[in-house]
Each structure stands twice: as structure tokens, then as C-alpha cells.
Motif scaffolding. Structure first.
Motif, mmCIF file in Angstrom:
data_model
loop_
_atom_site.group_PDB
_atom_site.id
_atom_site.type_symbol
_atom_site.label_atom_id
_atom_site.label_comp_id
_atom_site.label_asym_id
_atom_site.label_seq_id
_atom_site.Cartn_x
_atom_site.Cartn_y
_atom_site.Cartn_z
ATOM 1 N N TRP A 405 -38.028 -11.206 25.651
ATOM 2 C CA TRP A 405 -38.525 -10.354 26.731
ATOM 3 C C TRP A 405 -37.674 -10.529 27.994
ATOM 4 O O TRP A 405 -37.283 -11.630 28.330
ATOM 5 C CB TRP A 405 -39.968 -10.713 27.095
ATOM 6 C CG TRP A 405 -41.001 -10.346 26.076
ATOM 7 C CD1 TRP A 405 -41.429 -11.106 25.029
ATOM 8 C CD2 TRP A 405 -41.746 -9.133 26.027
ATOM 9 N NE1 TRP A 405 -42.394 -10.446 24.323
ATOM 10 C CE2 TRP A 405 -42.613 -9.230 24.915
ATOM 11 C CE3 TRP A 405 -41.767 -7.978 26.810
ATOM 12 C CZ2 TRP A 405 -43.485 -8.197 24.572
ATOM 13 C CZ3 TRP A 405 -42.639 -6.963 26.471
ATOM 14 C CH2 TRP A 405 -43.491 -7.076 25.364
ATOM 15 N N ALA A 453 -40.359 -3.851 31.503
ATOM 16 C CA ALA A 453 -40.057 -4.893 30.527
ATOM 17 C C ALA A 453 -39.186 -4.327 29.422
ATOM 18 O O ALA A 453 -39.308 -3.153 29.039
ATOM 19 C CB ALA A 453 -41.337 -5.482 29.940
ATOM 20 N N TYR A 455 -38.173 -5.383 25.446
ATOM 21 C CA TYR A 455 -38.524 -6.257 24.329
ATOM 22 C C TYR A 455 -37.481 -6.079 23.229
ATOM 23 O O TYR A 455 -37.249 -4.963 22.751
ATOM 24 C CB TYR A 455 -39.904 -5.925 23.792
ATOM 25 C CG TYR A 455 -40.311 -6.767 22.604
ATOM 26 C CD1 TYR A 455 -40.499 -8.143 22.739
ATOM 27 C CD2 TYR A 455 -40.496 -6.197 21.347
ATOM 28 C CE1 TYR A 455 -40.867 -8.931 21.654
ATOM 29 C CE2 TYR A 455 -40.867 -6.974 20.258
ATOM 30 C CZ TYR A 455 -41.041 -8.341 20.419
ATOM 31 O OH TYR A 455 -41.399 -9.112 19.347
#
Length: 734
Positions: A405, A453, A455
Motif C-alpha cells: 500500500w 491509496a 494497492y
């Protein structure tokens, strides 16, 4: 049939025609691009949650132009709001002007961006790299970053480097445009120096020969019938320009940190085309000259204090705009000091104190305080008044990098005050009823926030998402304008009751990178409450040219077009929803072939009135195929590139769309047809006996001399887009 064949060829090549060529399958990995989208770290483009693109090096050299918007127009989600060869403003996800923040080395610029033909006062040649961040960036950059950010980055300070530089010469056949530029730098362990200069000059540009309007006269009541054909073909009058720019940078560093001082100056003389009709006769060309100057001084430092990095900065900007409604820049001085001559000066101070803090748990980040003081002074003319803008802000940005992440979040609070005095040159606006003592001061206080974010699903796949709340306070122009805007031939009126725009943007991106192929698929939605736009009111006012000719009087207001009259526009608000899909694919087939594909679908809607938003670009597709030829004689690193841009048709949003009047006039158009545009490019490095490097760039733009009009071309009411252009560029690195 020719049009169909070209379209078929473009799609065939895009879908893999290079595979049929017999070359050894030696794959070459695609270049990793590093960007500065975070204030604390540089990241590779695929790692950051934001949608970022950049142009630098040889790719930038091939696209060099005096128009920033033109240089960036083939990036996914980016378009060009143009006015000839010299003027182009970046449009990011349907937003431009005061919703797209143009930065100079991360610092705010001020080029009075309210006009559709007000171009950023920056010379792209002097930059080392240009980054584009799509989506609201209010947390880091405050108001005016609602649609995105364009960061124009100067060369880094060349500490511990021997003297080096480049000289550049360019010629464009279409408008006899020439460019001369030079950049140099040198440094010791403690001191560094960079300098650069650029001169660009162009004559009137030319468009393809095509059928013209048969009866180009005013048509109040719809007679004669509307005609979408252009008024001007061949050489387009009053589209010439000349621009000069220079910069210098000084750097000093010690073990405790670094101090940088930069100064730049940009000066441009430009003519813009308009039309007029005397006594109901045929439309004739009308010049609107401008003389623009921007001076900018930046002082910045980075000081290491244990685990902290303290980053104070100060930016001082002086921006001058002089404009005539009906004279070219070559002779506009004869009106200087009169009401017919717009003379505006903006003096601006930006102070910032930021601090990178040490890790707090998994997070590291930056906190900062910003203060801005802007003074706009109307020296003559009546377009926009004298006024002061004061801003204060505090912000926080945090980042954590886990194994899979990368998380970023931020928050910001802004105080924003606009105050217009009632005396002096502002008496015109008070007497016209634009504002008075009850509404000449406005205060705004708004918070912004963002959470993003990335991922990493696998080594090759990743998923990125963002949610951001942004804002934009109304500008001086949007609140208090009240006069003729010569550059767009309209009478524009502000609205002192405007509220701040508030945006909530969400986007989700799927990314794939296996070394030879890079793919990004992004879907986004940007909901903007209190969206500000300039709407055609349906009325027409007497222009200053009309007053001089006696066709009308100063107080004439009509619901029908006529001799000497120009459209009236006023700032209004609604709730808007802009959503779209961007797809970008780049693949290296083998050591000889590389392809790229970019697709944009976008829709902008006025939620309150169930209609399209104005100035939303047409859906488009861009295909680029490159062939890397073997070295031949003195020609090394040869590259041939064929570009194809397919653009869909686009209807005007209606009466409130800028330039919408041309859908009902006997010349030009506001709604545009689809088109296919082809460019051919070639580049090579020329081997020499010395240590200098010689780079050759050649292009044929609009290869087939296609007669077309782009929806975001502000000249679509009078003429066509630029015809075939042969571009030759020679750069010597020394």
C-alpha cells in the motif's frame, strides 16, 4: 472513401500491424517515469494514487511550442483551448482557466486566467519538465486547483557540474514561425548557476482552402439563413505574435541545506482576430492587440534541522496586461490611456512556510502555512476593476508506504477575501450597477481534504483510488467585471453574489506494467456545487467600435444582433457533474516498434437545468506508432512516428455556450463535426567529431492538410484550424 481508408489504417496500425514485420523479438522495457506529485518524495507514476503524466527530454523537444495547451493536448484527459498558433490553455477533465492551476516550480502563477484566450505567461522551452496532475489538488495548492495542476519545472541547480548547455533553432512553415533558444548551467560544490533565453515569432497562420460563407452579413431574425462555413481561408489576418522570455537561477548549498533564487521575465505581443460589420454590410476582420508581460522572482530554501526539513519560500509576481478592442498591437499605443485601452497590473506576494516532519508511526508528511497578497490595479479601460485579494491557509499532507500500500491523505483550511474600492477608476462599475457598498467586499472560508491509496495487487497490477474535496473562490473578474472584452468580442458582467465552488471528486484507476506494456484505465466523477460559468444572456450591447462608427450608442441594449452590437455575458452558477473515462496503453513490440493509444470519453452536465455544460471537449482517441530505425551514416537513434487523432462531433450546449451565437449566424459554427488529424515526426541524433550532440527533429503536422474545426478552438466562428505545417528543429547540446 478516403476518410474511411485513413480511419481503417489508423485502427489497423493501432491494433498491432507492426507484428507482421520480420524483426527479431528483442523486447525493450518502457521507460519508468518519476514525478514530484508528493511534497515529500518523488515517486514513479504508477505508484502514486493521483493520475499524473509528464513530458521531458526528447519527447518534450519534439512537441516544443509557444502554446502550453498544444504541447499537452495528447495526454489522456487533457485538451487545448486554443486561439491560433500562439495561444493555448490546458483543459483538464473539462476544466480550464481559473480551475486549472499553472505552477512555476511548484509556486502559483497569475496570468489573469479568466479570459478564454488568456494564455499562461510561461515559455515551455525554458522548462526541464512539465507535469500534469488530473483531479482536484486543493489540499496542496488551494483555490484554482479544482480540475488539476500543471507544474512547469525549471532545470535543477547543477551543483558540482561542469559548464553545459544547449542551443535551439526552429522553423514552422505554416506561419513562418521561428524560435531561437539557449539554456546553460554550471556549478561548484557550493554554488550553481542556470540561465536561459527564448525568442519566438510568428506571422499570420494559414488554413486550408475550402468553401466560404456565401452571404457573410448580420442576420437578425434569421435572414439570411445561417451558414456554418468559414469567413476566412488561406492566410488568417491578425494572428501574428512575438514572444521573448529569459530566466536566471542561483543556488547555494551547505551541510545545513540549500537556498535558491530564481528570476524570470516573459513578454509577448499578440494579435487576436475578431469580426465587425458596418451598417449591416459584410463581416470584416477586426484586430484585438495585446501586450503582455510577466516578471517573477522566487526565493526558496531547504534547511535541515535534525529530523525536520524547514522549507520557507517567497514569490513576487508582477503581471501586466495591455489590450485594445479594435487595434493591432503594432498601433494600439495611439489609444493608450483612453477608455478604449485596457491596462491592468497585478502585483502579487506569496509567502509559504512548510516543514517536513519526522515519522509519526508509519506516516511522514508536511505541514504548512501560506499567505498571499494580490493587488490588481485598473489603470485604464473598463473590463475588470481594481481590487485586492488576501488569502491565508494552513494544510497538512501525510504519506505512508507499506509493502503493498501507498496511502496519502491531507487537509486544508483557507480564508479568502476580495475587496473592490468604490472610487477612482472603479466609479464606472458602481455607476453601471455592477457593485456598490453592500457587496464590494466578499469573504470565503472553506476546508478541503483528500484521501488516496495505491494497492499493488501483484508485481504487474495495481489499483489506485482517490476521494478529494476541493474549492475555488470566485475571482475578481467573476464577481465584478463590467465592460467589453475585446479578445472574445463580448460585453461581460460579473455577479457579486457568487458563492465558492465546492467539488467532490472520486476516481478509480486500474494499472498494469510488465516492463514492455503499460496500461491505465481510469473512471472519475467530479461533482461541483455552485459551478460558475459565463452565460450568454440573450442581449446585445453596443461595442466601442460601434459607438465610434455611430452604429449604436453606449447605452444600447438589444435582444437582437445588429450592426455594432456584441453579445452580453454574465457570470451565473449551477450545480455541475463531470464524469469520464480515460484509457492509456503503451506497448513496446520489439526493438524497432512501439505503439501508444489514449482514449477519452467525457460528459459534463448542468444538474439544475438538465443540459450540457459549456466548453466540455469532444470525445477523442489518439494513436501513436513509432519505428526505431537502425543507424545510418551520421544519423543515430533514428525514430519515425505516425500520430493519428480522431475527434468526435460535438454540439454546442445552447445559448449559454461561449461562441454559441455562431450556430445561428451566416459565418462559422459553434457546434463542430468529427475529424481525423495525422502528424508525421522524425528525429535523429547527428554524430559529430566533437563532444557536442546535435539533435534533429522534423515533423509534418496536419499531414493531409485537413480542413477542420475543433470544438475548443475559439476561432471556430470565423475560420478553420491551422493547415499543414512543416516543422524543423535543430538542437545542439554542448
Amino acid at each position: 472513401m478516403m476518410r474511411l481508408n485513413k480511419l481503417t489504417l489508423a485502427l489497423t496500425v493501432a491494433c498491432g500491424a507492426p507484428l507482421s514485420v520480420a524483426y527479431a523479438q528483442e523486447t525493450t522495457v518502457l521507460e519508468k517515469i518519476t514525478v514530484s506529485a508528493s511534497p515529500i518524495h518523488q515517486h514513479e507514476v504508477f505508484d502514486v494514487p493521483s493520475q499524473v503524466d509528464s513530458v521531458s527530454g526528447q519527447a518534450k523537444a519534439q512537441l516544443e511550442s509557444g502554446s502550453l495547451g498544444e504541447m499537452l493536448a495528447n495526454m489522456p484527459g487533457v485538451n487545448n483551448l486554443s486561439a491560433g498558433a500562439q495561444s493555448g490553455k490546458p483543459v483538464i477533465r473539462g476544466m480550464t482557466g481559473e480551475r486549472v492551476k499553472v505552477l512555476s516550480n511548484g509556486a502559483s502563477t497569475d496570468y489573469q486566467a479568466y479570459g478564454t484566450r488568456h494564455l499562461p505567461n510561461i515559455d515551455p522551452y525554458l522548462a526541464e519538465r512539465i507535469e500534469v496532475i488530473r483531479g482536484p489538488q486543493s489540499v496542496l495548492y488551494g483555490s484554482e486547483a479544482l480540475g488539476g495542476v500543471v507544474n512547469v519545472l525549471a532545470p535543477q541547480m547543477p551543483f558540482s557540474q561542469a559548464a553545459q548547455g544547449e542551443a535551439d533553432i526552429e522553423y514552422n512553415s505554416n506561419n513562418n514561425e521561428t524560435h531561437l533558444g539557449v539554456k546553460m548551467g554550471s556549478g561548484s560544490d557550493k554554488f550553481a548557476l542556470t540561465v536561459g533565453a527564448s525568442m519566438r515569432k510568428g506571422d499570420n497562420y494559414r488554413v486550408p482552402f475550402a468553401a466560404t460563407a456565401v452571404n457573410p452579413v448580420p442576420n437578425p431574425g434569421g435572414s439570411p439563413a445561417p451558414d456554418s462555413r468559414p469567413l476566412f481561408i488561406g492566410e488568417v489576418p491578425f494572428t501574428n505574435f512575438q514572444t521573448r522570455a529569459a530566466n536566471i537561477g542561483l543556488g547555494y548549498r551547505e551541510d545545513w541545506g540549500q537556498v535558491t533564487l530564481r528570476h524570470s521575465v516573459w513578454r509577448s505581443k499578440q494579435n487576436y482576430l475578431g469580426v465587425e460589420s458596418e451598417d449591416g454590410g459584410e463581416f470584416e476582420p477586426l484586430a484585438a492587440g495585446q501586450i503582455l508581460e510577466n516578471q517573477e522572482t522566487q526565493l526558496a530554501a531547504e534547511v535541515f534541522a535534525d529530523d525536520w526539513v524547514i522549507k520557507p519560500s517567497w514569490v513576487y509576481t508582477v503581471n501586466d496586461r495591455e489590450a485594445s478592442h479594435d487595434l493591432p498591437y503594432e498601433s494600439m499605443a495611439e489609444d493608450k490611456g483612453t477608455d478604449h485601452y485596457l491596462d491592468l497590473q497585478v502585483v502579487r506576494h506569496d509567502w509559504k512556510l512548510a516543514a517536513e516532519h519526522p515519522n509519526i508511526g508509519d506516516f511522514e508528511g508536511e505541514i504548512g502555512v501560506e499567505v498571499t497578497r494580490k493587488e490588481q490595479r485598473l489603470l485604464s479601460g473598463h473590463l475588470t476593476p481594481s481590487a485586492d485579494v488576501d488569502k491565508q491557509a494552513v494544510y497538512l499532507f501525510e504519506e505512508a508506504d507499506y509493502e503493498r500500500w501507498l496511502v496519502q491523505f491531507g487537509a486544508r483550511y483557507d480564508w479568502h477575501k476580495v475587496a473592490a474600492p468604490l472610487d477612482g477608476n472603479n466609479e464606472h462599475f458602481v455607476e453601471a450597477g455592477v457593485f456598490d457598498g453592500t457587496n464590494n467586499t466578499r469573504d470565503f472560508a472553506v476546508w478541503s481534504g483528500s484521501l488516496g491509496a495505491t494497492y499493488r495487487l501483484t508485481e504487474e497490477w495495481s489499483l489506485a483510488g482517490n476521494v478529494a474535496r476541493g474549492f475555488r473562490a470566485p475571482s475578481i473578474f467573476e464577481l465584478y467585471a463590467g465592460g467589453e472584452h475585446g479578445g472574445v468580442q463580448a460585453y461581460q458582467i460579473g455577479n457579486p453574489d457568487l458563492q465558492a465552488e465546492i467539488a467532490l471528486n472520486t476516481d478509480l484507476s486500474l494499472r498494469w506494467d510488465n516492463g514492455t506494456t503499460q496500461m491505465v484505465l481510469t473512471a472519475y466523477q467530479n461533482r461541483v456545487d455552485n459551478y460558475i460559468y459565463l452565460a450568454n444572456t440573450g442581449n446585445y450591447r453596443c461595442s466601442e467600435a460601434g459607438q465610434e462608427s455611430g452604429a449604436c450608442t453606449e447605452n444600447t441594449v438589444s435582444s437582437e444582433p445588429g450592426a455594432g452590437l456584441i453579445p452580453e455575458m454574465q457570470a451565473e452558477q449551477t450545480d455541475a457533474l463531470i464524469r469520464g473515462v480515460e484509457f492509456n496503453l503503451e506497448h513496446r513490440w520489439n526493438r524497432r516498434f512501439q505503439s501508444a493509444l489514449a482514449v477519452e470519453w467525457i460528459q459534463g452536465r448542468d444538474q439544475n437545468q438538465a443540459r450540457d455544460l459549456p466548453l466540455i471537449p469532444a470525445n477523442n482517441l489518439f494513436v501513436k506508432n513509432s519505428f526505431y530505425a537502425a543507424d545510418w551514416q551520421a544519423l543515430k537513434q533514428q525514430q519515425w512516428t505516425l500520430e493519428t487523432k480522431l475527434v468526435a462531433s460535438k454540439d454546442s450546449a445552447g445559448a449559454y455556450e461561449p461562441f454559441s451565437q455562431f450556430d445561428g449566424m451566416t459565418i462559422g459554427t459553434a457546434s463542430t463535426k468529427g475529424y481525423a488529424l495525422w502528424n508525421l515526426r522524425y528525429s535523429a541524433q547527428i554524430a559529430t567529431q566533437g563532444k557536442e550532440k546535435v539533435q534533429l527533429n522534423f515533423a509534418v503536422e496536419n499531414l493531409f492538410d485537413r480542413a477542420y474545426v475543433d470544438f475548443l478552438d475559439t476561432y471556430k466562428g470565423y475560420t478553420l484550424a491551422q493547415g499543414r505545417n512543416l516543422k524543423l528543429n535543430l538542437r545542439v547540446d554542448f
